[in-house]
Write an enzyme that holds these catalytic residues in place. Structure first.
Site, mmCIF file in Angstrom:
data_model
loop_
_atom_site.group_PDB
_atom_site.id
_atom_site.type_symbol
_atom_site.label_atom_id
_atom_site.label_comp_id
_atom_site.label_asym_id
_atom_site.label_seq_id
_atom_site.Cartn_x
_atom_site.Cartn_y
_atom_site.Cartn_z
ATOM 1 N N ASP A 1 0.854 -1.191 0.000
ATOM 2 C CA ASP A 1 0.000 0.000 0.000
ATOM 3 C C ASP A 1 0.881 1.228 0.000
ATOM 4 O OD1 ASP A 1 -2.338 -1.279 0.358
ATOM 5 O OD2 ASP A 1 -2.456 -0.963 2.513
ATOM 6 N N ASP B 1 -5.197 -3.783 4.468
ATOM 7 C CA ASP B 1 -5.748 -3.430 5.774
ATOM 8 C C ASP B 1 -7.264 -3.534 5.873
ATOM 9 O OD1 ASP B 1 -6.138 -1.294 4.114
ATOM 10 O OD2 ASP B 1 -4.710 0.020 5.116
ATOM 11 N N ASP C 1 -9.564 -6.685 1.455
ATOM 12 C CA ASP C 1 -8.213 -7.144 1.143
ATOM 13 C C ASP C 1 -7.998 -8.601 1.547
ATOM 14 O OD1 ASP C 1 -7.451 -4.696 0.147
ATOM 15 O OD2 ASP C 1 -6.758 -3.957 2.083
#
Ligand code: ATP
Length: 911
Positions: free
Chosen positions: A337, A645, A649
């Site tokens: 990310d 997170d 996901d």
């Protein structure tokens, strides 16, 4: 078959069959204010913490017995029994000693490793958001008591059994409880008394996961009184210590056992054919087998992995599944990310744009001190309608809070929203809705939708307005018009907006758009209903600086042959600017590619893999697409580590070879699906974990490289003697002695080796690399051969000096052990000469060697040991000869190792 737990008539289990008011009254709570703090404290003292008893796991006796469940050990036990029957008590005792010492070491280490893994679970601790005395608070979920009012959001784990008070689109996954994998909609209702647990749609059960929507519930049961507690099962199941490597090793041990036993049988038969006595030949064959069996291997693997887990925690990475320790070492690509992992996630709005141009926001961090300036002049909100509404959308379409905490300002909620709140405060009271206008409905933000909208009602005239904020493309999709400073509305100039976004994003700023529907129809407050009705009011661009040290960690990954790819929900230009700043893509600038989620989705199947391989940055990617990305990389042969997170996901985290969840910003759903949790959400921690993972694998390899040749040497000494029909240079009991002491005292100490320098300068280990590489097979044969030759040499030459058989054998045993000690030092480094590491840099090895020296002194000089093992004291000159020969052998081994390393370097692809 009816579920025996289904209908349950205890008075405390009626909550689903009565109105929520009754439950509230029964529990002495309040449906909006929750419990008062003193009441909660009393109840906690009365009912105890909201935790489930530890998973019982395997019972102790079974775990002890399992230590003996290994083909290698079976052979040893059979040998001990037979020697006992033959009356060879000393041999039997020593063999049993070998077995017991190993089982003991294995058991203790395994228990320690299990305890460590269990305690890691509690490091990633559950929290619950409650309302107490009317105040929202976040508390450890173990402090929940019955009557507590709990708020739930997507991604959270239900912390106790709750009766739903109210719910909006609340979908819950109860599979851990009922096995039903479809999400279940929960809402307040009064159900039939006979409703089964699985049908109680007004109840939320501990351990289930919130998939979507929000809601509030009243705690009706905690700890073992919950349904989950009732079925005595810990979520996630008991910890296991198996990894791909341990299974590979188990298969290897079985094969080895067969080979060794076959050799022992052959030796036995040869001896008999030569006319030796059967019992004598039998003990020799047993010694051969016992010596050759690397019984320290299972314990060494467990210990090394456990030490690896501990070292990773020290670097703030919590391993949830043991195989991750191993897989980390072979990771070839890390998909990470951006927000919060590569960057600090401390946002500050720096620029605001309206159709009339750009403004600067002054000030620092979350401190609302500062103002908005157009061309250096403070903006006047009374003459800037678009700016006013842009700031208002940022302030009121918002769930975050900013509070003063002494000198500092702290935030609660999402940092992106907090930044917008702060810039709103800089705009002054005009930048927020008046107290007469109340929020009546919300379309919450999520990573798929990428915007948030709120519906507000003015109590004076009952009219409604809608505020929107979110990703520019999404908000622009809803708009056909924009607003000017004087409040007039014009057709939207999309090109001008795109231009502004690019200018801002190219500086690495994260850009959100804001919108307004002035006179809204509440019935149109849906994603579809808003389309074409929203007026774009402006853009807010915020700075989210990269975390310190991330650039260095990225560079370290590149040096280690690991690619780093950014997968973000943010805008392509912002993502690219940050990626450049961090040096994420090591390709030359003209070959760097940024791909958006929309482009990915439109790619034909055959171009997908190539595009994924070529791109370093994936922008505006929704969590749903992450799964396909992982799969594509995996089918190209990559070992993929992927961060995540959110709730959505989870599938990608599960699919990745290493799923990595965030400990601070991540949801519990993501953490449950992950193999590893980052306590600090920081990319540098991933790099550190990879480094440790490589270290662990190195240490395992070192142990194997040490143990196989020494064990083989022990077996061969006997085999050669039998085949030659000569006097044994080392007696069976003496072999057993060497075997019992050295594996534990010397070999295991390699598990504590620190990481070697340059561990991140080599390419990742191929995951399918066989355990026995050609180098290892050669090393095993070579070193074992030297051990045999050396001990024979000493045995014969000492006899030639006129010493008796016992003394010559004692010398041979000591030589054997001395070579093992020297070789242990050689095994400390896999990539270079070990002297570079320094003699004392692993205290465990120093300690182990000292213990072994003391043991050898006892073995040589103590009369009791002399009697038991048939040894005799040696004089000083003998020791000098022993050490001289051992040193010569060590030298030969070192030369061979250096040659092998040279050869490997010449064949390596990168020189
Ligand atoms: P990463 O995936 O690297 O963590 P991200 O935070 O940009 O990046 P998301 O949280 O999925 O990813 O956000 C996607 C986009 O949605 C953001 O770029 C932003 O434009 C918009 N956005 C983020 N937070 C909010 C919010 N609270 N309200 C409205 N829009 C938001």
């Amino acid at each position: 078959m009816p579920d025996p737990r289904a209908v349950d008539t205890g008075p405390e289990r009626h909550h689903h069959a009565v109105p929520v008011e009754e439950v509230v009254a029964h529990l002495g709570s309040h449906r909006d204010r929750g419990l008062d703090e003193p009441v909660a404290v009393d109840r906690l003292a009365r009912d105890g913490a909201n935790t489930l008893p530890e998973a019982r796991g395997e019972p102790l006796l079974r775990r002890v017995l399992l230590q003996f469940h290994n083909p290698l050990i079976y052979v040893l036990l059979a040998a001990a029994l037979t020697t006992l029957l033959l009356g060879e008590y000393v041999d039997a005792a020593v063999i049993l000693g070998v077995v017991l010492v190993n089982a003991l070491v294995g058991f203790v280490q395994e228990s320690k490793a299990l305890a460590a893994l269990e305690s890691l679970r509690s490091m990633v601790r559950g929290e619950a958001r409650v309302v107490r005395a009317g105040q929202r608070r976040t508390i450890a979920s173990e402090h929940l008591v019955s009557g507590d009012l709990v708020a739930l959001e997507p991604g959270e784990k239900v912390p106790a059994d709750l009766r739903v008070v109210d719910a909006t689109e609340l979908l819950v996954d109860e599979s851990s409880l009922t096995g039903e994998s479809a999400s279940i909609r929960k809402a307040d209702a009064v159900l039939e008394l006979a409703a089964r647990v699985a049908d109680r749609t007004n109840m939320l059960y501990a351990g289930s996961l919130v998939r979507a929507g929000t809601g509030r519930g009243l705690v009706v049961a905690t700890a073992e009184r919950t349904e989950l507690g009732g079925i005595h099962r810990m979520v996630g199941g008991a910890t296991v210590l198996a990894t791909p490597l341990t299974s590979k090793l188990a298969r290897f041990s079985s094969l080895l056992t067969v080979v060794i036993v076959a050799l022992a049988v052959v030796a036995f038969v040869i001896g008999l054919l030569r006319g030796e006595s059967a019992p004598e030949m039998f003990t020799a064959a047993v010694a051969l087998a016992v010596g050759a069996i690397p019984e320290g291997l299972p314990a060494a693997v467990t210990i090394t992995l456990a030490i690896g887990v501990k070292r990773m925690v020290r670097r703030r990475a919590v391993v949830r599944h043991l195989p991750a320790v191993e897989t980390l070492g072979s990771t070839t690509v890390i998909c990470t990310d951006k927000t919060g992992t590569l960057t600090t996630n401390e946002m500050t709005v720096r620029r605001v744009w309206t159709p009339d141009g750009e403004l600067e926001a002054t000030g620092q961090g979350y401190d609302p001190e500062g103002d908005l300036r157009r061309d250096g002049v403070r903006a006047d909100l009374s003459t800037e309608a678009a700016l006013r509404w842009c700031l208002t959308a940022g302030t009121d379409c918002n769930d975050a809070g900013v509070v003063r905490d002494g000198e500092d300002w702290t935030i609660s909620g999402d940092p992106t929203e907090a930044a917008m709140k702060v810039v709103g405060l800089k705009g002054g009271p005009a930048a927020t809705l008046d107290s007469e206008t109340l929020r009546v409905a919300t379309i919450p933000f999520d990573s798929e939708r990428q915007y948030m909208a709120t519906l507000h009602r003015r109590s004076s005239d009952g009219r409604h307005l809608v505020l929107v904020k979110g990703a520019v493309e999404r908000v622009a999709d809803l708009c056909d018009q924009w607003m000017r400073a004087d409040g007039t509305v014009e057709p939207l100039d999309r090109a001008a907006v795109v231009d502004a976004v690019h200018r801002l994003a190219a500086r690495g700023l994260r850009v959100l758009a804001t919108g307004l529907v002035r006179d809204a129809d509440p019935d149109d407050f849906t994603a579809e209903g808003l389309r074409g009705r929203v007026v774009l009011t402006g853009l807010q661009a915020m700075l989210d600086p990269p975390r310190p040290d991330v650039a260095a960690a990225v560079a370290a990954c590149h040096a280690a042959g690991i690619e780093v790819k950014m997968i973000t929900g943010d805008h392509a230009a912002t993502a690219a600017a940050i990626a450049d700043e961090l040096g994420l893509d090591h390709r030359p600038a003209d070959r760097r590619r940024v791909v958006t989620g929309t482009e990915l989705a439109s790619l034909p199947e055959d171009e997908y893999a190539a595009t994924v391989a070529a791109a370093g940055v994936f922008a505006r990617v929704s969590p749903g697409e992450k799964l396909r990305l992982v799969e594509s990389l995996q089918s190209a042969g990559h070992v993929v580590a992927m961060t995540g997170d959110g709730v959505n996901d989870a599938p990608a985290l599960r699919r990745a070879d290493i799923g990595i969840a965030m400990g601070r910003g991540g949801t519990q759903v993501a953490q449950d699906a992950a193999d590893m949790v980052l306590l600090d959400d920081d990319f540098t921690t991933i790099e550190a974990a990879v480094e440790e993972g490589r270290g662990v694998f190195d240490n395992l390899t070192k142990f194997i490289v040490w143990t196989l040749p020494t064990n083989m040497g022990e077996g061969l000494v006997i085999l050669v003697a039998i085949v030659l029909g000569s006097e044994l240079p080392i007696l069976p009991t003496q072999i057993l002695w060497i075997n019992m002491t050295t594996a534990v005292v010397l070999g295991l100490m390699l598990a504590f080796e620190p990481r070697e320098a340059g561990i991140m300068d080599r390419p990742p280990r191929a995951p399918d690399l066989p355990l026995l590489t050609r180098t290892l097979v050669w090393r095993t044969v070579f070193v074992a051969g030297l051990l045999v030759v050396g001990s024979w040499w000493i045995f014969i030459s000492e006899q030639a000096r006129g010493v008796d058989l016992a003394e010559a054998r004692t010398a041979a045993v000591n030589l054997f052990v001395a070579v093992e000690v020297f070789y242990l030092y050689s095994c400390r480094s896999l990539v270079g000469p070990s002297w570079r590491l320094g003699l004392l840099s692993n205290r465990w090895i120093v300690g182990g060697v000292l213990v072994q020296v003391a043991a050898q002194a006892a073995f040589t000089y103590l009369p009791l040991m002399n009697a038991v093992f048939g040894t005799a004291p040696l004089d000083g000159a003998a020791w000098i000869r022993i050490l001289g020969v051992a040193a010569a052998i060590a030298l030969v081994i070192s030369v061979d190792k250096l040659l092998a390393l040279r050869l490997a370097a010449r064949h390596a692809p990168h020189g």
